[in-house]
Design a protein around this motif. Structure first.
Motif: not given
Ligand code: AMP
Length: 221
Positions: A66, A68, A173-174, A176-178, A180
């Protein structure tokens, strides 16, 4: 490169700080060759645990997929154990740890002071390109980039011949999350270590050799 003598007391304890894709792993490997101290990569440790299918590995994989972070208590326990192993007695290169202020505080409590913290700095747009094109060897962890440093064979590691693959968490997508998560959770460590007089900023763009030279200068070697 020759093995170098370390700092006073013969130890060198180093943290490589920087967002995913900033080149921490690549520079860590060069420093391993130079100083003959181990690279301690929490990401590599978690991926190994996930491959082995341990309870910790399965739990960590869910967070990693994910993009996170794995809970601090889990990671701190893992690192505490690893740093207590004999090969870490002359120092280590921490790659991907600490990633939160709580982890940095836990590291301080271990009572083994750091010598340097290097912050590798790369613009976000370049990080996305680097990570999305990154390919990793399933067996030895060697890294390639489809555009900048492809392996000679098609999806096969030059070093060991095992297949290369795209890490699940290197999908855009992941990624970009990482990034952030890095900004909110890890970037505060820049001022944390600045306040302690340990931080050196290293521009992380250019060739691997150019960055390695800057790293060496930041370490005063
Ligand atoms: P990395 O290979 O360092 O990019 O790490 C891959 C993933 O492993 C991260 O996105 C996190 O899910 C997890 N991870 C690695 N190191 C840590 C850490 N110090 N604290 C929490 N999670 C971590």
């Amino acid at each position: 490169m020759d093995t170098e003598t370390h700092q006073s007391g013969g130890t060198l304890r180093l943290v490589l700080l920087g967002p995913p894709g900033s080149g921490k792993g690549t520079q860590a490997k060069l420093l391993v060759d130079r100083f003959k101290i181990p690279q301690v990569s929490t990401g590599d440790m978690l991926r190994a645990a996930a491959r082995a299918g341990t309870a910790l590995g399965q739990e960590a994989k869910r967070s990693m997929d994910r993009g996170v972070l794995v809970p601090d208590a889990t990671i701190v326990g893992l690192v505490r154990e690893r740093l207590g192993e004999p090969d870490c007695s002359c120092g280590y290169i921490l790659d991907g740890f600490p990633r939160t202020v709580a982890q940095a505080e836990a590291l301080e409590k271990l009572g083994t002071p750091l010598d340097h913290v290097l912050s590798l700095e790369v613009p976000e747009d370049e990080l996305v390109v680097r990570l999305a094109g990154r390919r990793t060897c399933r067996s030895c962890g060697a890294m390639y980039h489809v555009q900048f440093s492809p392996s000679r064979g098609d999806a096969v590691c030059d070093a060991c011949g095992a297949p290369t693959y795209q890490r699940d968490d290197d999908r855009e997508e992941t990624v970009r999350r990482r990034l952030q998560v890095y900004t909110t959770e890890t970037e505060p460590l820049v001022s944390f270590y600045q306040e302690r007089g340990l931080l050196r900023r290293v521009p992380g763009t250019g060739t691997v050799a150019e960055i390695a030279q800057r790293v060496a200068r930041a370490l005063g070697v």
